[in-house]
Design an enzyme around this catalytic site. Structure first.
Site, PDB file in Angstrom:
ATOM      1  CB  CYS A  11      -2.789  28.655 -28.313  1.00  0.00           C
ATOM      2  SG  CYS A  11      -2.470  27.636 -29.760  1.00  0.00           S
ATOM      3  CG  HIS A  53      -5.430  31.670 -29.549  1.00  0.00           C
ATOM      4  ND1 HIS A  53      -4.315  32.041 -30.261  1.00  0.00           N
ATOM      5  CD2 HIS A  53      -5.631  30.358 -29.831  1.00  0.00           C
ATOM      6  CE1 HIS A  53      -3.857  30.998 -30.941  1.00  0.00           C
ATOM      7  NE2 HIS A  53      -4.643  29.975 -30.709  1.00  0.00           N
ATOM      8  CG  ASN A  67      -3.453  29.196 -34.173  1.00  0.00           C
ATOM      9  OD1 ASN A  67      -2.650  29.745 -33.414  1.00  0.00           O
ATOM     10  ND2 ASN A  67      -4.171  28.149 -33.813  1.00  0.00           N
TER      11      ASN A  67
HETATM   12  O1  UT7 Z   1      -5.184  26.974 -31.029  1.00  0.00           O
HETATM   13  C1  UT7 Z   1      -6.185  26.035 -31.304  1.00  0.00           C
HETATM   14  C2  UT7 Z   1      -5.862  25.439 -32.636  1.00  0.00           C
HETATM   15  N1  UT7 Z   1      -6.892  24.736 -33.274  1.00  0.00           N
HETATM   16  C3  UT7 Z   1      -7.952  25.277 -33.866  1.00  0.00           C
HETATM   17  O2  UT7 Z   1      -8.256  26.422 -33.814  1.00  0.00           O
HETATM   18  C4  UT7 Z   1      -8.814  24.340 -34.688  1.00  0.00           C
HETATM   19  C5  UT7 Z   1     -10.272  24.377 -34.364  1.00  0.00           C
HETATM   20  N2  UT7 Z   1     -10.998  23.668 -35.391  1.00  0.00           N
HETATM   21  C6  UT7 Z   1     -11.340  24.250 -36.554  1.00  0.00           C
HETATM   22  O3  UT7 Z   1     -11.111  25.426 -36.736  1.00  0.00           O
HETATM   23  C7  UT7 Z   1     -12.057  23.435 -37.595  1.00  0.00           C
HETATM   24  O4  UT7 Z   1     -12.342  22.162 -37.060  1.00  0.00           O
HETATM   25  C8  UT7 Z   1     -11.203  23.285 -38.896  1.00  0.00           C
HETATM   26  C9  UT7 Z   1     -11.158  24.623 -39.635  1.00  0.00           C
HETATM   27  C10 UT7 Z   1      -9.797  22.826 -38.559  1.00  0.00           C
HETATM   28  C11 UT7 Z   1     -11.835  22.250 -39.834  1.00  0.00           C
HETATM   29  O5  UT7 Z   1     -13.191  22.602 -40.141  1.00  0.00           O
HETATM   30  P1  UT7 Z   1     -14.331  21.476 -40.077  1.00  0.00           P
HETATM   31  O6  UT7 Z   1     -15.583  22.105 -40.543  1.00  0.00           O
HETATM   32  O7  UT7 Z   1     -14.300  20.906 -38.693  1.00  0.00           O
HETATM   33  O8  UT7 Z   1     -13.861  20.441 -41.178  1.00  0.00           O
HETATM   34  P2  UT7 Z   1     -13.508  18.900 -41.035  1.00  0.00           P
HETATM   35  O9  UT7 Z   1     -12.156  18.723 -40.430  1.00  0.00           O
HETATM   36  O10 UT7 Z   1     -14.631  18.155 -40.405  1.00  0.00           O
HETATM   37  O11 UT7 Z   1     -13.408  18.491 -42.566  1.00  0.00           O
HETATM   38  C12 UT7 Z   1     -14.553  18.596 -43.439  1.00  0.00           C
HETATM   39  C13 UT7 Z   1     -14.118  18.255 -44.837  1.00  0.00           C
HETATM   40  C14 UT7 Z   1     -13.313  16.959 -44.936  1.00  0.00           C
HETATM   41  O12 UT7 Z   1     -13.667  16.343 -46.148  1.00  0.00           O
HETATM   42  P3  UT7 Z   1     -14.694  15.084 -46.164  1.00  0.00           P
HETATM   43  O13 UT7 Z   1     -14.064  14.040 -45.288  1.00  0.00           O
HETATM   44  O14 UT7 Z   1     -15.967  15.634 -45.612  1.00  0.00           O
HETATM   45  O15 UT7 Z   1     -14.747  14.740 -47.617  1.00  0.00           O
HETATM   46  C15 UT7 Z   1     -11.893  17.416 -45.027  1.00  0.00           C
HETATM   47  O16 UT7 Z   1     -11.069  16.504 -45.743  1.00  0.00           O
HETATM   48  O17 UT7 Z   1     -13.244  19.288 -45.338  1.00  0.00           O
HETATM   49  C16 UT7 Z   1     -12.039  18.697 -45.814  1.00  0.00           C
HETATM   50  N3  UT7 Z   1     -10.941  19.633 -45.581  1.00  0.00           N
HETATM   51  C17 UT7 Z   1     -10.532  20.513 -46.510  1.00  0.00           C
HETATM   52  N4  UT7 Z   1     -10.947  20.765 -47.757  1.00  0.00           N
HETATM   53  C18 UT7 Z   1     -10.312  21.730 -48.442  1.00  0.00           C
HETATM   54  C19 UT7 Z   1     -10.197  19.777 -44.464  1.00  0.00           C
HETATM   55  N5  UT7 Z   1      -9.296  20.773 -44.641  1.00  0.00           N
HETATM   56  C20 UT7 Z   1      -9.483  21.229 -45.897  1.00  0.00           C
HETATM   57  C21 UT7 Z   1      -8.863  22.242 -46.661  1.00  0.00           C
HETATM   58  N6  UT7 Z   1      -9.299  22.456 -47.930  1.00  0.00           N
HETATM   59  N7  UT7 Z   1      -7.848  22.992 -46.191  1.00  0.00           N
END
Ligand code: UT7
Length: 315
Positions: free
Chosen positions: A108, A242, A272
């Site tokens: 990125c 970014h 992204n």
């Molecule tokens: O250039 C850099 C690139 N990377 C980034 O920018 C990523 C930075 N990180 C983030 O933006 C966040 O960590 C995410 C948006 C990717 C994820 O958000 P989060 O609040 O950290 O969610 P999580 O991964 O901890 O997941 C929470 C829950 C999980 O369910 P359980 O285990 O609590 O039942 C996931 O399975 O949300 C679930 N989940 C979803 N649910 C519906 C994860 N993705 C999705 C989805 N739709 N798309």
């Protein structure tokens, strides 16, 4: 150096959160509040090199130069259909460029890493008009069965032409090697001698760790770079961050205690797009006529590596 032209190109297919929720257990109600993304452009029948060439053509036209004026070309790309030659060569052939060209794979922050190479080449007296194209198709990296990654990305290309000037005020590059935080593996061709396990693994990401790194690294890079250049937040016209996640941008803004009006965004309809994100945003703002001569733009980007980078450019 000085930016004298910008361009961008996007795939025509727009995929909304609702469209993804038709085949995956997700929803706009989950995606939008956590990421700020409503839709993204996704490659369907386009070739990435065509998008890169289109963005470059627009940037060169916008600069007032002609293609034969370009004497160095840097392409930032993580993945394309080509393993070799570099995407810079493939795009050069389309543009009819014969100047030296190289690829950088710095994820990125690739636009800023490319700027650093451009500036050094310019200061060494080896090039005067440098084209940077960031062309990315991250939607081909994540599994479309993995809701935690595929909803985050969009494809596209952004370009900028750099020429003589004293407007690139400073660049800061930073590396915190942690390849387990964001990675993708591909299996190479077998040989009679290979004794190790290799596998194809789509993009994997430790989202929360990356989120924390992004906010910490961006704030640190921006403040250190401003200080190094004897500038303060009051001097900054726009922060070109970014476009990974609206919540990351909000957290950076809160930490810097700067107004929302200084943070242009396009995450809601792009997602992204890796290194293409900063130059696409730059081109959109430029074509809206947002920048005036003397404006101070602070770029900051972060991603796989983990790498981060920041740059200060006077418009
Ligand atoms: O250039 C850099 C690139 N990377 C980034 O920018 C990523 C930075 N990180 C983030 O933006 C966040 O960590 C995410 C948006 C990717 C994820 O958000 P989060 O609040 O950290 O969610 P999580 O991964 O901890 O997941 C929470 C829950 C999980 O369910 P359980 O285990 O609590 O039942 C996931 O399975 O949300 C679930 N989940 C979803 N649910 C519906 C994860 N993705 C999705 C989805 N739709 N798309």
């Amino acid at each position: 150096m000085k930016i004298i032209g910008t361009g961008s190109a996007l795939p025509k297919k727009v995929v909304t959160n609702d469209m993804i929720s038709e085949f995956l257990d997700t929803s706009d109600a989950w995606i939008f509040p956590r990421t700020g993304i409503r839709s993204r452009h996704v490659i369907s029948d386009e070739k990435l090199e065509d998008l890169g060439a289109e963005a470059a053509e627009k940037a060169i036209e916008n600069s007032g130069l002609v293609k034969s004026d370009i004497d160095y070309f840097i392409c930032s790309n993580v993945v394309s259909e080509y393993i070799t030659p570099g995407l810079s060569c493939v795009i050069s052939e389309k543009l009819g460029l014969t100047c030296p060209c190289i690829d950088v794979n710095c994820a990125c922050p690739g636009f800023i890493y490319a700027m650093d190479i451009a500036e050094n080449r310019y200061l060494a007296g080896k090039a005067r008009n440098i084209l940077i194209v960031c062309a990315e198709e991250p939607t081909r990296m994540s599994s479309w069965e993995d809701r935690s990654t595929c909803v985050l990305f969009g494809d596209g290309a952004g370009a900028a032409v750099f020429s003589e000037g004293n407007n690139l005020k400073g660049i800061r590059l930073n590396s915190n090697p942690a390849p387990d935080k964001i990675y993708q593996y591909r299996k190479l061709v077998d040989t009679p001698f290979i004794k190790k396990e290799e596998q194809d693994v789509p993009l994997q990401m430790k989202g929360r760790d990356v989120f924390k790194f992004a906010v910490t690294a961006s704030n640190r890079d921006i403040l250190a770079l401003l200080e190094e250049n004897n500038l303060t937040k009051n001097d900054v016209s726009y922060y070109m961050i970014h476009q990974a996640n609206a919540r990351i941008i909000d957290a950076i803004r809160d930490y810097l205690e700067e107004p929302e009006s200084k943070f242009p965004t396009n995450i809601s309809d792009h997602g992204n797009s890796s290194s293409a994100s900063c130059p696409i945003l730059l081109d959109e703002c430029n074509r809206k006529g947002m920048f005036k001569s003397g404006d101070i733009l602070v770029f900051s980007a972060f991603g796989a590596g983990l790498l981060s980078a920041a740059a200060i450019i006077e418009w």
